[in-house]
Design an enzyme around this catalytic site. Structure first.
Site, PDB file in Angstrom:
ATOM      1  N   HIS A 178       0.860  -1.181   0.000  1.00  0.00           N
ATOM      2  CA  HIS A 178       0.000   0.000   0.000  1.00  0.00           C
ATOM      3  C   HIS A 178       0.894   1.227   0.000  1.00  0.00           C
ATOM      4  O   HIS A 178       1.762   1.376   0.853  1.00  0.00           O
ATOM      5  CB  HIS A 178      -0.923   0.029   1.214  1.00  0.00           C
ATOM      6  CG  HIS A 178      -1.892   1.172   1.173  1.00  0.00           C
ATOM      7  ND1 HIS A 178      -3.137   1.076   0.587  1.00  0.00           N
ATOM      8  CD2 HIS A 178      -1.783   2.466   1.619  1.00  0.00           C
ATOM      9  CE1 HIS A 178      -3.751   2.241   0.676  1.00  0.00           C
ATOM     10  NE2 HIS A 178      -2.945   3.105   1.294  1.00  0.00           N
ATOM     11  N   CYS A 179       0.683   2.112  -0.948  1.00  0.00           N
ATOM     12  CA  CYS A 179       1.542   3.294  -1.106  1.00  0.00           C
ATOM     13  C   CYS A 179       0.768   4.552  -0.722  1.00  0.00           C
ATOM     14  O   CYS A 179      -0.244   4.889  -1.357  1.00  0.00           O
ATOM     15  CB  CYS A 179       2.025   3.391  -2.552  1.00  0.00           C
ATOM     16  SG  CYS A 179       3.067   4.833  -2.864  1.00  0.00           S
ATOM     17  N   ILE A 180       1.247   5.248   0.306  1.00  0.00           N
ATOM     18  CA  ILE A 180       0.546   6.470   0.739  1.00  0.00           C
ATOM     19  C   ILE A 180       0.674   7.571  -0.307  1.00  0.00           C
ATOM     20  O   ILE A 180      -0.183   8.471  -0.370  1.00  0.00           O
ATOM     21  CB  ILE A 180       1.081   6.983   2.088  1.00  0.00           C
ATOM     22  CG1 ILE A 180       2.560   7.392   1.964  1.00  0.00           C
ATOM     23  CG2 ILE A 180       0.898   5.938   3.181  1.00  0.00           C
ATOM     24  CD1 ILE A 180       3.066   8.153   3.171  1.00  0.00           C
ATOM     25  N   ASN A 233      -3.306   4.518  -2.540  1.00  0.00           N
ATOM     26  CA  ASN A 233      -3.880   3.339  -3.170  1.00  0.00           C
ATOM     27  C   ASN A 233      -2.933   2.164  -2.977  1.00  0.00           C
ATOM     28  O   ASN A 233      -1.745   2.347  -2.701  1.00  0.00           O
ATOM     29  CB  ASN A 233      -4.075   3.603  -4.667  1.00  0.00           C
ATOM     30  CG  ASN A 233      -4.986   2.601  -5.343  1.00  0.00           C
ATOM     31  OD1 ASN A 233      -5.624   1.787  -4.680  1.00  0.00           O
ATOM     32  ND2 ASN A 233      -5.048   2.649  -6.667  1.00  0.00           N
TER      33      ASN A 233
END
Length: 284
Positions: A125-127, A131
């Site tokens: 999960h990439c801030i 997403n």
């Protein structure tokens, strides 16, 4: 498949950073080094604009595109001869079942605590895109990082060239008015070049191994357990470097750095090293 997105501070920071780097590069660095309306100036401005446009497009798709949702009707078929690999729980040996989503998990799928659902071939999960990076948007995320690295390095070269040009022409006094732009851009570009280059190198390594970030960490533990038991662990989805690249980036080498996704398949089944060689997509 698009998804609804609310306000995100990290995404806003990325958008502002892209805008700042673009305008400072074209209207300060290029202009002061070559002259914006000269032939070299127009050429560099056009090339940099194209690179930034690819950054923006791939970043936008990474943010708004759904990373891959497990169908509510998904049910693993243990008798499917074309899909001999079924991932099981570490304890008990049962097929992987998500208690929170109330459905079975396909191979390589994982539950994201932030998105609160299972994601196909989840990487992380990439801030910065607010997403998950998963099966359906992994390539555009990777391509975004490639163009982001190119843009940052290109901008840094133009920054240094612009500074050197000012000193050569003995325009220190005139350059003083751009001191804030030069310092801010340098403080932004140097760490970005390092961080994004490391990130790009990491994902190139993962693609060559046909692993996700999650699978890498799981593989470290699996390798340790295998060595402890006197066995050799091999990643089941490693098909060889070229096939691994084709799996993620597509079968046509000329589209590897384009945001294409027609080759990725459903994300429910993947070819493994135990399959017979076959042509076509590696995801069915």
């Amino acid at each position: 498949m698009a998804r609804s997105v609310g306000f995100s501070l990290p995404v806003t920071v990325v958008v502002v950073a892209i805008g700042y780097i673009y305008f400072s590069t074209v209207f300060v660095f290029v202009d002061r080094w070559f002259g914006l309306w000269s032939s070299p100036g127009l050429m560099n401005a056009a090339i940099f604009t194209a690179v930034v446009a690819m950054c923006i497009y791939n970043y936008t798709v990474s943010v708004f595109h759904d990373p891959g949702r497990v169908p509510s009707t998904y049910m693993p078929d243990v008798e499917d001869s074309e899909n001999p690999i079924h991932e099981i729980k570490r304890k008990g040996g049962d097929l992987r079942y998500c208690q929170k989503c109330s459905h079975y998990k396909p191979a390589r799928a994982h539950h994201c605590r932030v998105c609160k659902r299972c994601v196909l071939r989840m990487d992380h999960h990439c801030i910065w895109i607010n997403n998950c990076v998963g099966h359906a948007n992994y390539k555009v995320f990777f391509v975004f990082v490639v163009y982001a690295v190119i843009a940052c390095l290109y901008s840094l070269v133009l920054l240094l060239g612009s500074l050197a040009n000012d000193f050569e022409k003995d325009e220190e006094q005139n350059a003083d008015s751009y001191t804030t732009v030069y310092i801010t851009s340098g403080l932004l570009l140097f760490p970005l070049c390092v961080a994004l280059s490391v990130l790009l190198g990491w994902h190139i390594y993962l693609i060559l191994q046909n692993k996700t970030t999650i699978e890498y960490h799981e593989g470290v533990r699996a390798m340790w357990l295998a060595e402890k038991g006197g066995q050799i662990y091999s990643h089941p989805y490693d098909l060889g470097a070229y096939q691994n690249l084709s799996t993620v980036l597509g079968p046509n080498i000329f589209t590897w750095l384009l945001p294409t996704s027609g080759h990725i398949g459903s994300g429910l089944h993947f070819r493994t090293a135990y399959d017979y060689p076959s042509s076509g997509s590696t995801s069915k």
